[in-house]
Design an enzyme around this catalytic site. Sequence first.
Site, short mmCIF file in Angstrom:
data_model
loop_
_atom_site.label_atom_id
_atom_site.label_comp_id
_atom_site.label_asym_id
_atom_site.label_seq_id
_atom_site.Cartn_x
_atom_site.Cartn_y
_atom_site.Cartn_z
N ASP A 382 38.19 51.86 41.20
CA ASP A 382 38.56 50.55 40.68
C ASP A 382 37.43 50.08 39.77
OD1 ASP A 382 40.10 48.34 40.41
OD2 ASP A 382 39.55 47.41 42.31
N ASP A 681 40.10 47.30 46.48
CA ASP A 681 39.75 46.10 47.24
C ASP A 681 40.95 45.22 47.56
OD1 ASP A 681 40.32 45.17 44.73
OD2 ASP A 681 38.30 44.42 44.29
N ASP A 685 46.10 47.97 46.53
CA ASP A 685 45.46 49.29 46.54
C ASP A 685 45.77 50.09 47.80
OD1 ASP A 685 44.04 49.07 44.06
OD2 ASP A 685 42.63 47.71 45.05
#
Length: 918
Positions: A382, A681, A685
């Site tokens: 990410d 996070d 996800d």
Amino acid sequence: MCALAGLSLSSDYIVPQEVKQAGFQICAEELGSIVEGHDVKKLKIHDGVEGIAEKLCTTITKGISTSEIDRRKQVYGVNKFTETPPKGFWFFVWEAVQDTTLMILGFCAFVSLLVGIVMEGWPKGAHDGLGIVASILLVVFVTATSDYRQSLQFRDLDKEKKKIVVQVTRNGLRQKLSIYDLLPGDIVHLSIGDQVPADGLFMSGYSLLINESSLTGESEPVNVNASNPFLLSGTKVQNGSCKMLVTTVGMRTQWGKLMATLSEGGDDETPLQVKLNGVATVIGKIGLFFAVVTFAVLVQGLFTRKLEEGTQWIWSGDEAMEMLEFFAIAVTIVVVAVPEGLPLAVTLSLAFAMKKMMNDKALVRHLAACETMGSATTICSDKTGTLTTNHMTVVKTCICGEIKEVNGSEKFGSSIPESVRKLLLESIFNNTGGDVVVNEAKKVEILGTPTETALLELGLLLGGDFQEERGKSKIVKVEPFNSTKKRMGVVLELPEGGFRAHCKGASEIALAACDKFLNSNGDVVPLDEASTKLLQDTIENFASEALRTLCLAYSDIGSGFSESVDIPFQGYTCIAIVGIKDPVRPGVKESVAVCRSAGIVVRMVTGDNLTTAKAIARECGILTDDGLAIEGPEFREKSDEELQQLIPKLQVMARSSPMDKHTLVKTLRTTFQEVVAVTGDGTNDAPALHEADIGLAMGIAGTEVAKESADVIILDDNFSTIVTVGKWGRSVYVNIQKFVQFQLTVNVVALVVNFTSACLTGNAPLTAVQLLWVNMIMDTLGALALATEPPTDDLMKRAPVGRYLQTQGKEAFRLDGPDSDLILNTLIFNSFVFCQVFNEISSREMEKVNVFDGILKNYVFVAVLSCTAIFQIIIVEFLGTFASTTPLTWQQWFVSIAFGFLGMPIAAILKMVPVGST
């Protein structure tokens, strides 16, 4: 009393005296029956949620007072579940004693003691039996100590794992609190991705969807609102946000009752442990075969001798003891041959790595993740909060067609027309999931996601007052931000009448819904081609500077809006484009370079636009000249054949949806056979984290759903920590390789020595006591020494291990020519032990010739080797008959140690021979 009252009609509910005396008007059991039973009728009798709040002496605005916490705890209990008491040291001693081979040896020791004392008296006749007993006790206590220490480590890690913080209003202040400190009457703020920390009632909120699958098994989310206000502990917020009144905590919650019915299970074995257990079983069968043959040969030798003497029908006590010794040797060969130290070495190495990784800000939730991370070939990372600092600030804006630098000064807003400033403040302070509060230190604190925080800071910079602005109009409907729509919406009922919708989201998406904008005078004008191009160019320019862009817009929607319909998404007026800066974390570029040198491909998968993503990726060193950057919508339209060509070059995916990330991870794993690590996070996800070989969730910015889906939690949200996790994963593999080399070498020699000697001479040179000591060095002490080697930077200069463990077993030495003479047997025993000691040193490095480099830094290794040498001296020099040894001269010590040392140069030569990889 309260439980009995709950069985009667609710209208007849009588408050128990102890509850009244504490100042409350409802007991814990009654509260539990309302929420757990979803009893709307009972809730109405208690005057609804407001009535329950009043009876719990709390308010929606201030929460409970800290002065009455002790009274609340006494009446309602604490938010903790009853845990299985820790297993004591003697439990592990008892478990170790259950080993079948040790029980057989124990039987041999008993018979040996009995026969020996009868035949030779005390204490001479007890030497052999006591020697075996002492060896068994040593094995048992070392194994038990190791298992006990490991259980303590896992319990500590489990405590870390359960540390969850929620936002609570107490004493009129919004603050962060551990879920274990929650009490009935607390006002908890929940948002998308959070886990419900206790049973409670919905007080206020928007679009709240709760996933109750962990309790009910139903995958369909439940809509929680004023008419269905019941929230259960352990469930998850799938969408929306709310304020919850805590009613029931700890073992009285439905989750607590469920946990009470479950017995704690043991830790699952990791894949590597399963493989090595299989290896141990095969080697054990081979050892059993050798043991049976050895026993048969030794017994046949004894019978042959007695036949020659003509005494086959006459048996003395000494001969019976000899038969028992043969049996003990056969059993001990099985003990030595079975490499039970392999799983122990894995467990020790993983436990050691887990503990050390905690110090490096990585919390391992699943044991297998340690070893799997050593095989990682690609990381899908990410951007926000992982590669960047996750502290966002608005640094540029485009308001009324003019681009402005935000310099942190209030002068920034002086050139903005007042009407536009009011609209901007109305949008920022109402269309947000964050909050501005005054903390206990009387300082203004901004709560919320990094993006929300950045916008709220901008609102305060413009001279706005959060509470004042929120009080001007009434929020009618909220559509929280989600990764699919990439926007957030809110509808306000204006004081002068009518409704106004505010929209905030990804610039291209929100701008596409606009047909008007505010000009330099603050007037609403149509969005023509020129102004559209200006705004699009602004977005592009902001993005090229690695700024995250958001568009704020509004629409007056008349007076006919109904809460039951969706917020309209067309006909908006663009208020502003904001550029938010999230600097790249220090050390990220270097960490990406380390990954590249280690053969690990780093890919960025983000929801930001392509230009921003490419700018950050270049800054981090992820995007190279020959790399490919693509947007999610384009990626998902590709065929399987096109993906085959595209994915190997793919380094950046922008504007990705959760399913895009999931598809990428799945394709990498299945089609390309990559070992994939994924960072994330958000709740969105979770699918990718679950699909990946190793899911890495962010500990600070990560939602509870993301953390629960992950294998490792990165406590400092730093990409550099992920590299450290990879290094430790590789260390685990290398340590196991060292131990496999060490143990298999010794196993082969142990079998060869005793089997060859038994076949050639009719006698085994290594007694049961000696073999048990050898086994102790091989399994427990060897595992302890080799499995705790710390990682080196050189580990990240090799290619990944891949999906399969590549072991290198190199026979470092061979012993032969055993004799029955006691001195020669002692020499063989001594050489054998020191051969293991030097082989243990050789096994420190799989490829390097210099195995002494950094040896003194590993205190455990040095201590184990020192203890082994000291105990060996004691056994040979002082135990005598007890251990079937005789003291040696210094020349004999030199010869046996020299023989033991021979393995080292041989191992060094073998390391120079090129070995092909599989």
